[in-house]
Write an enzyme that holds these catalytic residues in place. Structure first.
Site, PDB file in Angstrom:
ATOM      1  N   CYS A 237       0.799  -1.232   0.000  1.00  0.00           N
ATOM      2  CA  CYS A 237       0.000   0.000   0.000  1.00  0.00           C
ATOM      3  C   CYS A 237       0.830   1.280   0.000  1.00  0.00           C
ATOM      4  O   CYS A 237       0.834   2.006  -0.994  1.00  0.00           O
ATOM      5  CB  CYS A 237      -0.926   0.007   1.207  1.00  0.00           C
ATOM      6  SG  CYS A 237      -2.218  -1.231   1.097  1.00  0.00           S
TER       7      CYS A 237
HETATM    8  N1  LIG Z   1      -2.796  -5.962   1.611  1.00  0.00           N
HETATM    9  C1  LIG Z   1      -3.232  -4.865   2.181  1.00  0.00           C
HETATM   10  O1  LIG Z   1      -2.908  -4.581   3.330  1.00  0.00           O
HETATM   11  C2  LIG Z   1      -4.181  -3.920   1.447  1.00  0.00           C
HETATM   12  C3  LIG Z   1      -4.854  -2.958   2.193  1.00  0.00           C
HETATM   13  C4  LIG Z   1      -5.743  -2.106   1.559  1.00  0.00           C
HETATM   14  C5  LIG Z   1      -5.918  -2.187   0.189  1.00  0.00           C
HETATM   15  N2  LIG Z   1      -5.233  -3.133  -0.542  1.00  0.00           N
HETATM   16  C6  LIG Z   1      -5.480  -3.172  -1.984  1.00  0.00           C
HETATM   17  O2  LIG Z   1      -6.298  -4.292  -2.276  1.00  0.00           O
HETATM   18  C7  LIG Z   1      -5.936  -4.851  -3.546  1.00  0.00           C
HETATM   19  C8  LIG Z   1      -5.583  -6.322  -3.379  1.00  0.00           C
HETATM   20  O3  LIG Z   1      -4.447  -6.406  -2.534  1.00  0.00           O
HETATM   21  P1  LIG Z   1      -4.056  -7.748  -1.786  1.00  0.00           P
HETATM   22  O4  LIG Z   1      -3.046  -7.357  -0.766  1.00  0.00           O
HETATM   23  O5  LIG Z   1      -5.260  -8.511  -1.361  1.00  0.00           O
HETATM   24  O6  LIG Z   1      -3.344  -8.540  -2.985  1.00  0.00           O
HETATM   25  P2  LIG Z   1      -3.091 -10.125  -3.067  1.00  0.00           P
HETATM   26  O7  LIG Z   1      -2.024 -10.311  -4.082  1.00  0.00           O
HETATM   27  O8  LIG Z   1      -2.909 -10.697  -1.706  1.00  0.00           O
HETATM   28  O9  LIG Z   1      -4.470 -10.686  -3.615  1.00  0.00           O
HETATM   29  C9  LIG Z   1      -4.943 -10.422  -4.889  1.00  0.00           C
HETATM   30  C10 LIG Z   1      -5.440 -11.730  -5.487  1.00  0.00           C
HETATM   31  O10 LIG Z   1      -6.036 -11.447  -6.742  1.00  0.00           O
HETATM   32  C11 LIG Z   1      -5.784 -12.559  -7.575  1.00  0.00           C
HETATM   33  N3  LIG Z   1      -6.036 -12.190  -8.967  1.00  0.00           N
HETATM   34  C12 LIG Z   1      -5.178 -11.656  -9.865  1.00  0.00           C
HETATM   35  N4  LIG Z   1      -5.808 -11.457 -11.041  1.00  0.00           N
HETATM   36  C13 LIG Z   1      -7.081 -11.847 -10.876  1.00  0.00           C
HETATM   37  C14 LIG Z   1      -8.226 -11.905 -11.736  1.00  0.00           C
HETATM   38  N5  LIG Z   1      -8.169 -11.456 -12.989  1.00  0.00           N
HETATM   39  N6  LIG Z   1      -9.359 -12.391 -11.236  1.00  0.00           N
HETATM   40  C15 LIG Z   1      -9.433 -12.840  -9.978  1.00  0.00           C
HETATM   41  N7  LIG Z   1      -8.391 -12.812  -9.119  1.00  0.00           N
HETATM   42  C16 LIG Z   1      -7.237 -12.332  -9.577  1.00  0.00           C
HETATM   43  C17 LIG Z   1      -4.366 -12.931  -7.243  1.00  0.00           C
HETATM   44  O11 LIG Z   1      -4.044 -14.241  -7.635  1.00  0.00           O
HETATM   45  C18 LIG Z   1      -4.337 -12.744  -5.731  1.00  0.00           C
HETATM   46  O12 LIG Z   1      -4.653 -13.928  -5.042  1.00  0.00           O
HETATM   47  C19 LIG Z   1      -4.797  -3.991  -4.063  1.00  0.00           C
HETATM   48  O13 LIG Z   1      -5.306  -2.984  -4.874  1.00  0.00           O
HETATM   49  C20 LIG Z   1      -4.227  -3.371  -2.800  1.00  0.00           C
HETATM   50  O14 LIG Z   1      -3.582  -2.151  -3.057  1.00  0.00           O
HETATM   51  C21 LIG Z   1      -4.385  -4.001   0.074  1.00  0.00           C
END
Ligand SMILES: NC(=O)c1ccc[n+]([C@@H]2O[C@H](COP(=O)([O-])OP(=O)(O)OC[C@H]3O[C@@H](n4cnc5c(N)ncnc54)[C@H](O)[C@@H]3O)[C@@H](O)[C@H]2O)c1
Length: 434
Positions: free
Chosen positions: A272
């Site tokens: 993030c």
């Molecule tokens: N991790 C955090 O602390 C956090 C906090 C707030 C916001 N976010 C935001 O949330 C979003 C996701 O982050 P995350 O940490 O969960 O990432 P992550 O990598 O843990 O999870 C994302 C998942 O999406 C899957 N994916 C990729 N392409 C896809 C598709 N076309 N269809 C379905 N699934 C697909 C991936 O395989 C992965 O498992 C990002 O935009 C991030 O900036 C993350």
């Protein structure tokens, strides 16, 4: 159509499909399933699909025992088959939004996920984007693909943006008790999305439109990035003045109003804070505006690993040792305390730079058994490894598990980038701060 969807949401008979069940998507999917919804995680990663369907949690914030009962009850499952969307009432997109090599937003995951939804879309679906992204994404990328000449926005399809605010490792604030900001593309979109989140989140905070909701998330994370950039520079300036920056910040934090402490460190990490503000500055560049605070904070924060390496080289030099051939233990490769997430961790930059100078690097991290650095897999030292066996121990992550007293007792030299040894009694002359 609208009323039917609202009724399915409120009666919790709606089928919720979460695209991307990672750090953000899995806790959300679990929360909806716990509320009684039928939830499917649509996920291309076969390992996650297998683990989830086996009732296992692969995300530290989702406790192991939480998943299995939901899977057994038929309320939660995962698949990589997009046809599951044909039967979805609500779709929540939680896919990654990284930057590319030139630090511009890499929108491939959002585009692919939206295309997948569009392929299986039917009338009366609510689609919510949760991935952090630049203001305008929901309206510019999702709306055209999900409406076109097939579906009318606010009538046949409902689209909203709601930023995820999960704070990994936070024991107090989880999905349910963290207020959720929400912007709908039309008033009806907002109403339906509000009804959905209202079933599982204690407080929903509606805003005027998706752009506002997108901007809220970027304000929150830019606020952190800029303040961390400020204290990182305060740390550098304080050292030049012969002052301990952590002592300065701790003392300033005694002011009961008008000051909020942030602490310096070896650099930003995680998915993030290092990334999200750059989505905003990128968007503003296209509007011919230079986001100066963001770029300055990024420059300062990105240079912190190199500053840490300088501190290590100087500390070794003071002890008559060249960095070449020195045995160095890096404690902590996770990007923050008590988590196993190593994404964007500054530990990697520090390790790579020290290796370029021919240092012999080992690492210890109770949360990260192995890591890959420059294509080579490294294995963590065990918790009982003697700290005195190294020329210097570099503390990058201040995990609670660290035996601080033993570290101070055994180590020959310590570079403590987190002030983790503050208050530990022992020979302080061998501790070098950030
Ligand atoms: N991790 C955090 O602390 C956090 C906090 C707030 C916001 N976010 C935001 O949330 C979003 C996701 O982050 P995350 O940490 O969960 O990432 P992550 O990598 O843990 O999870 C994302 C998942 O999406 C899957 N994916 C990729 N392409 C896809 C598709 N076309 N269809 C379905 N699934 C697909 C991936 O395989 C992965 O498992 C990002 O935009 C991030 O900036 C993350």
């Amino acid at each position: 159509m609208r009323d039917r969807l609202l009724e399915r949401i409120c009666s919790r008979s709606a089928h919720v499909v979460v695209l991307g069940v990672g750090y953000v998507g899995l806790p959300l999917a679990v929360e909806f399933a716990r509320a009684g919804y039928r939830v499917t995680g649509l996920e291309p990663d076969d390992d996650k699909v297998r683990l989830l369907n086996a009732g296992e949690s692969y995300i530290a914030d989702v406790e192991p025992g939480q998943v299995a009962p939901l899977v057994s009850a038929g309320r939660l499952r995962a698949t990589s088959d997009g046809t599951v969307l044909c039967d979805a009432d609500a779709v929540i997109v939680c896919v990654p939004t990284p930057l590319n090599k030139t630090k511009d937003p890499d929108m491939r995951f959002i585009v692919a996920a939206t295309d997948e939804v569009a392929r299986h879309q039917r009338e009366g679906m609510l689609i919510i984007l949760e991935s952090t992204t630049y203001p305008g994404t929901t309206r510019e990328v999702l709306v055209p693909k999900l409406t076109g000449d097939r579906f009318e926005l606010g009538k046949d399809v409902f689209i909203a943006f709601s930023p995820e605010r999960v704070d990994p490792g936070n024991k107090t604030f989880k999905t349910k008790n963290t207020p959720k900001v929400l912007g709908g593309a039309t008033p009806h979109c907002l109403k339906l999305a509000q009804a959905l989140y209202g079933q599982i989140i204690d407080a929903v905070v509606p805003v005027s439109n998706p752009e506002t909701a997108e901007m809220v998330k970027l304000l929150e994370n830019t606020f952190r990035a800029v303040n961390i950039g400020l204290v990182n520079e305060i740390a550098i300036m304080s050292r030049r003045l012969g002052v301990d920056p952590f002592e300065v910040i701790r003392a300033a934090a005694t002011k009961p109003f008008g000051f909020m402490p942030f602490y310096p460190g070896p650099g930003l990490g995680g998915h993030c804070i290092p990334i999200d503000p750059l989505h905003l500055s990128w968007k503003l560049r296209s509007l011919k505006y230079h986001a100066r605070f963001i770029d300055l904070a990024d420059a300062i924060n990105s240079a912190m690993p190199a500053y840490v390496v300088d501190r290590i080289v100087d500390a070794l030099n003071q002890h008559g040792k060249p960095v070449h051939g020195s045995k160095i233990l890096v404690y902590g490769v996770a990007y923050k305390r008590d988590v196993s997430d190593v994404r964007e961790s500054p530990a990697f930059d520090v390790i790579v730079e020290l290796r370029k100078r021919s240092a012999l690097i080992r690492y210890m991290d109770p949360h990260v058994p192995t890591v890959t650095v420059d294509g080579e897999e490294l294995t963590s030292e065990g918790a009982s490894t003697h700290f005195g066996g190294f020329d210097v121990v570099v503390l990058i992550t201040d995990h609670a598990a660290l035996d601080r007293e033993r570290l101070l007792l055994e180590a020959r030299l310590i570079v403590d980038t987190r002030d983790a040894l503050h208050g530990v009694v022992g020979d302080r002359t061998k501790v070098v701060g950030l």
